[in-house]
Motif scaffolding. Sequence first.
Motif, short mmCIF file in Angstrom:
data_model
loop_
_atom_site.label_atom_id
_atom_site.label_comp_id
_atom_site.label_asym_id
_atom_site.label_seq_id
_atom_site.Cartn_x
_atom_site.Cartn_y
_atom_site.Cartn_z
N ASP A 114 13.44 -26.10 -1.98
CA ASP A 114 12.81 -25.78 -3.27
C ASP A 114 11.30 -25.62 -3.11
O ASP A 114 10.70 -24.68 -3.63
N ASP A 115 10.70 -26.58 -2.43
CA ASP A 115 9.24 -26.56 -2.27
C ASP A 115 8.78 -25.31 -1.52
O ASP A 115 7.77 -24.69 -1.89
N TYR A 116 9.48 -24.95 -0.47
CA TYR A 116 9.06 -23.76 0.28
C TYR A 116 9.30 -22.48 -0.51
O TYR A 116 8.48 -21.55 -0.46
N LEU A 117 10.39 -22.43 -1.27
CA LEU A 117 10.61 -21.23 -2.10
C LEU A 117 9.47 -21.08 -3.11
O LEU A 117 9.00 -19.96 -3.36
N ALA A 118 9.00 -22.19 -3.65
CA ALA A 118 7.88 -22.12 -4.60
C ALA A 118 6.61 -21.64 -3.89
O ALA A 118 5.85 -20.82 -4.44
N VAL A 119 6.39 -22.11 -2.69
CA VAL A 119 5.21 -21.67 -1.92
C VAL A 119 5.32 -20.18 -1.61
O VAL A 119 4.34 -19.43 -1.75
N TYR A 120 6.49 -19.73 -1.18
CA TYR A 120 6.65 -18.30 -0.87
C TYR A 120 6.28 -17.45 -2.09
O TYR A 120 5.58 -16.45 -1.97
N GLN A 121 6.79 -17.85 -3.26
CA GLN A 121 6.52 -17.06 -4.45
C GLN A 121 5.03 -17.05 -4.77
O GLN A 121 4.46 -16.00 -5.08
N HIS A 122 4.41 -18.21 -4.66
CA HIS A 122 2.97 -18.30 -4.91
C HIS A 122 2.20 -17.39 -3.95
O HIS A 122 1.29 -16.66 -4.34
N VAL A 123 2.58 -17.44 -2.67
CA VAL A 123 1.86 -16.68 -1.65
C VAL A 123 2.03 -15.17 -1.87
O VAL A 123 1.07 -14.40 -1.79
N ILE A 124 3.25 -14.76 -2.17
CA ILE A 124 3.50 -13.34 -2.40
C ILE A 124 2.69 -12.85 -3.60
O ILE A 124 2.05 -11.79 -3.55
N ASP A 125 2.67 -13.63 -4.67
CA ASP A 125 1.90 -13.24 -5.86
C ASP A 125 0.40 -13.21 -5.56
O ASP A 125 -0.30 -12.28 -5.94
N ASP A 126 -0.06 -14.25 -4.88
CA ASP A 126 -1.49 -14.34 -4.58
C ASP A 126 -1.93 -13.21 -3.66
O ASP A 126 -2.98 -12.59 -3.86
N HIS A 127 -1.10 -12.92 -2.69
CA HIS A 127 -1.42 -11.87 -1.72
C HIS A 127 -1.47 -10.51 -2.42
O HIS A 127 -2.37 -9.69 -2.15
N ARG A 128 -0.53 -10.29 -3.33
CA ARG A 128 -0.49 -9.02 -4.06
C ARG A 128 -1.73 -8.89 -4.94
O ARG A 128 -2.37 -7.84 -5.00
N ALA A 129 -2.10 -9.98 -5.58
CA ALA A 129 -3.27 -9.96 -6.47
C ALA A 129 -4.55 -9.70 -5.68
O ALA A 129 -5.44 -8.97 -6.12
N ARG A 130 -4.64 -10.25 -4.49
CA ARG A 130 -5.84 -10.04 -3.66
C ARG A 130 -5.96 -8.62 -3.16
O ARG A 130 -7.04 -8.09 -3.02
N ARG A 131 -4.79 -8.04 -2.80
CA ARG A 131 -4.80 -6.69 -2.22
C ARG A 131 -5.07 -5.63 -3.26
O ARG A 131 -5.56 -4.57 -2.94
N GLY A 132 -4.68 -5.91 -4.52
CA GLY A 132 -4.78 -4.89 -5.55
C GLY A 132 -3.65 -3.90 -5.37
O GLY A 132 -2.78 -4.06 -4.51
N PRO A 133 -3.67 -2.83 -6.20
CA PRO A 133 -2.58 -1.85 -6.12
C PRO A 133 -2.56 -1.16 -4.76
O PRO A 133 -3.59 -0.82 -4.20
N VAL A 134 -1.36 -0.98 -4.24
CA VAL A 134 -1.19 -0.37 -2.91
C VAL A 134 -0.77 1.08 -3.08
O VAL A 134 0.19 1.36 -3.79
N PRO A 135 -1.49 2.02 -2.45
CA PRO A 135 -1.07 3.43 -2.53
C PRO A 135 0.24 3.63 -1.78
O PRO A 135 0.47 3.02 -0.75
N THR A 136 1.08 4.49 -2.32
CA THR A 136 2.35 4.81 -1.64
C THR A 136 2.04 5.64 -0.39
O THR A 136 1.20 6.54 -0.43
N ARG A 137 2.71 5.31 0.68
CA ARG A 137 2.52 6.09 1.91
C ARG A 137 3.82 6.72 2.36
O ARG A 137 4.89 6.15 2.16
N GLY A 138 3.72 7.87 2.99
CA GLY A 138 4.92 8.61 3.40
C GLY A 138 5.53 8.02 4.64
O GLY A 138 5.00 7.15 5.27
#
Lengths: 359, 359
Positions: free
Chosen positions: A335-359
């Motif tokens: 449970d604890d690691y699943l919560a960390v994974y979700q936090h990290v994925i959200d935080d990482h996405r927020a830091r990167r900003g929108p990602v352009p689609t690549r071919g």
Amino acid sequence: MTSSPSREVERLRVAMLAPISWRVPPRHYGPWEQFVSLLTEGLVRRGVDVTLFATADSSTTARLVAIAPTGYSEDATLDAKVWESLHISAVFERAGEYDIIHNSFDFLPLTYSGLVETPVVTTIHGLSSERILPVYKKYNDSGYYVAISDADRHDRLDYVATIHHGIDMEAFPLYPDTGGYLLFFGRIHPDKGTSEAIDVARLAGLRLIIGGIVQDDAYFERHVEPRVDGVNVIYLGPVGPEARGALLGGARALLHLISFDEPFGFSVVEAMATGTPVVAHPRGSMRELIRDGENGFLVESVEDAVAAVGAAGAVDRGAVRDSVVDKFDVERMVDDYLAVYQHVIDDHRARRGPVPTRG
Amino acid sequence: MTSSPSREVERLRVAMLAPISWRVPPRHYGPWEQFVSLLTEGLVRRGVDVTLFATADSSTTARLVAIAPTGYSEDATLDAKVWESLHISAVFERAGEYDIIHNSFDFLPLTYSGLVETPVVTTIHGLSSERILPVYKKYNDSGYYVAISDADRHDRLDYVATIHHGIDMEAFPLYPDTGGYLLFFGRIHPDKGTSEAIDVARLAGLRLIIGGIVQDDAYFERHVEPRVDGVNVIYLGPVGPEARGALLGGARALLHLISFDEPFGFSVVEAMATGTPVVAHPRGSMRELIRDGENGFLVESVEDAVAAVGAAGAVDRGAVRDSVVDKFDVERMVDDYLAVYQHVIDDHRARRGPVPTRG
């Protein structure tokens, strides 16, 4: 075809990077590999799409990707640096296939992490030396560090969480009867207090059983082996997982007289799960694992340890198990690691900003 | 402002990845670092935009980027693995700033090379062991390997070129007079035949001077030190670059009685530049460096070596220098590497196909 592609796409894709000192799970010693196995199997049970990067002789219900044939501690012909670097690079070269990479391989993988877009969570299994701190400091902002105990947090690093390890409580059932021997369980090394355990057992008038790998040959030859007589002091050698529950459960107390700040102790929790109280020096994580007088004894000296061994015979073993059965269950860790994974994925996405689609 | 931006853009941008065992250039021993220094300075003279990744105490006319404070062989408090991985990752994290990365750091950087788009040229300074071959094999197709002698080419690897090292011929001028002593120059190690050189000097009735670091303490203490008497056998310790020309040039012959397949020998070429012939066992690259009877002697036994030392006194020292002055000049090496860089950049571009512009 009954598969449901749309649901497949939603599954969390985790690359689990195991150490390759030993296989996963380890045959006997190997706490980092033991942790990886427990977490990997737990995540698979929850439906997570886990790819385990580990030695080829590893065993898992996850997808196994193996580069090294076996652990370099199990085969002296393997060059550790060669296989470590091939193993680690294999994960990062496929980084795009995963939502997250979970690193249990200490600092080296961090130095690859800046070259990929996938976020990396690192469980720091103990800072072996201040000399490795420069790497952890460099990646402090971009890395997501998990401590395995509050005691092991370094004041110059930031962490996303402290997550105590969990164990498979069914593999360590309650042994209700007070045992007739004392137990030393772990690697034979001055850090672990093997020789001090022999002192305590002798003074307490109880047999000592020793189980574990010899990590320090000179220490074993000088301070342990001459005192092994096969009657009052018995050395079993390394003990595999199948025998561990019975060995821990049959002891009156586990002697854990460590002389270093141990970040966590699997055997401490495993012993308590079987109802066996632990007599330990209050170093490192021990105050987080043991409640003095309830499920064990925190002692400063050999004399105090001998007294604690006396008291251990009167402990309510059911209460010892109850004190850890929820707190250190593997499902709580998952449970604890699943919560960390979700936090990290959200935080990482927020830091990167929108990602352009690549071919 | 007199700079010409349009011309700036055309300059080749090379990241030169040096080892960090020693600083660049090395204070005394350090052939890999010596090579990096010679090539870096040569490229800068040609107008190449070189960024040298090396220890902070290095000295160069290129742009220096330093992560490690000094060489880990010069400061025992430095953890080699920590500083190696920080040093290597620093190059790859900036890979986009360079047209090419030139790796002189053995196999570990290859494991980062698949994560960046910049092509990586690797000079293999000798395959220290078959145990490191798995890394070179994995990156055989994508890596661009340069051998430092034909003898050192491994039959299971592909190479873009063999490029012999060059030296600064002005730092090693001709010493026209026949010298009065024999010289052992290099690390003190059984591989290098220090003890055998003492045997030869004794039988030849000539003084032996020994210069170099002690790499094998037990060998030095058992087989070399007891035979050093300060008169017939003299041990100088490590010898820095300022004294090297005179020491090599003053010798009657350099004794290079190696018992391993040495991939290249800087001191062999440096000796010949000063006019001093080299007496060597024909192992590794020696047949590529020495022409038997012309600029040195390839010998199988101590007896043959003693005879060669006798013949060395009659050698035309000017002809010895002439035999290497063009072939092993640093400018020839720079030409060869510039040609390899161009080939690699072209080949890499052709393999990748057209690259979409990115914002």
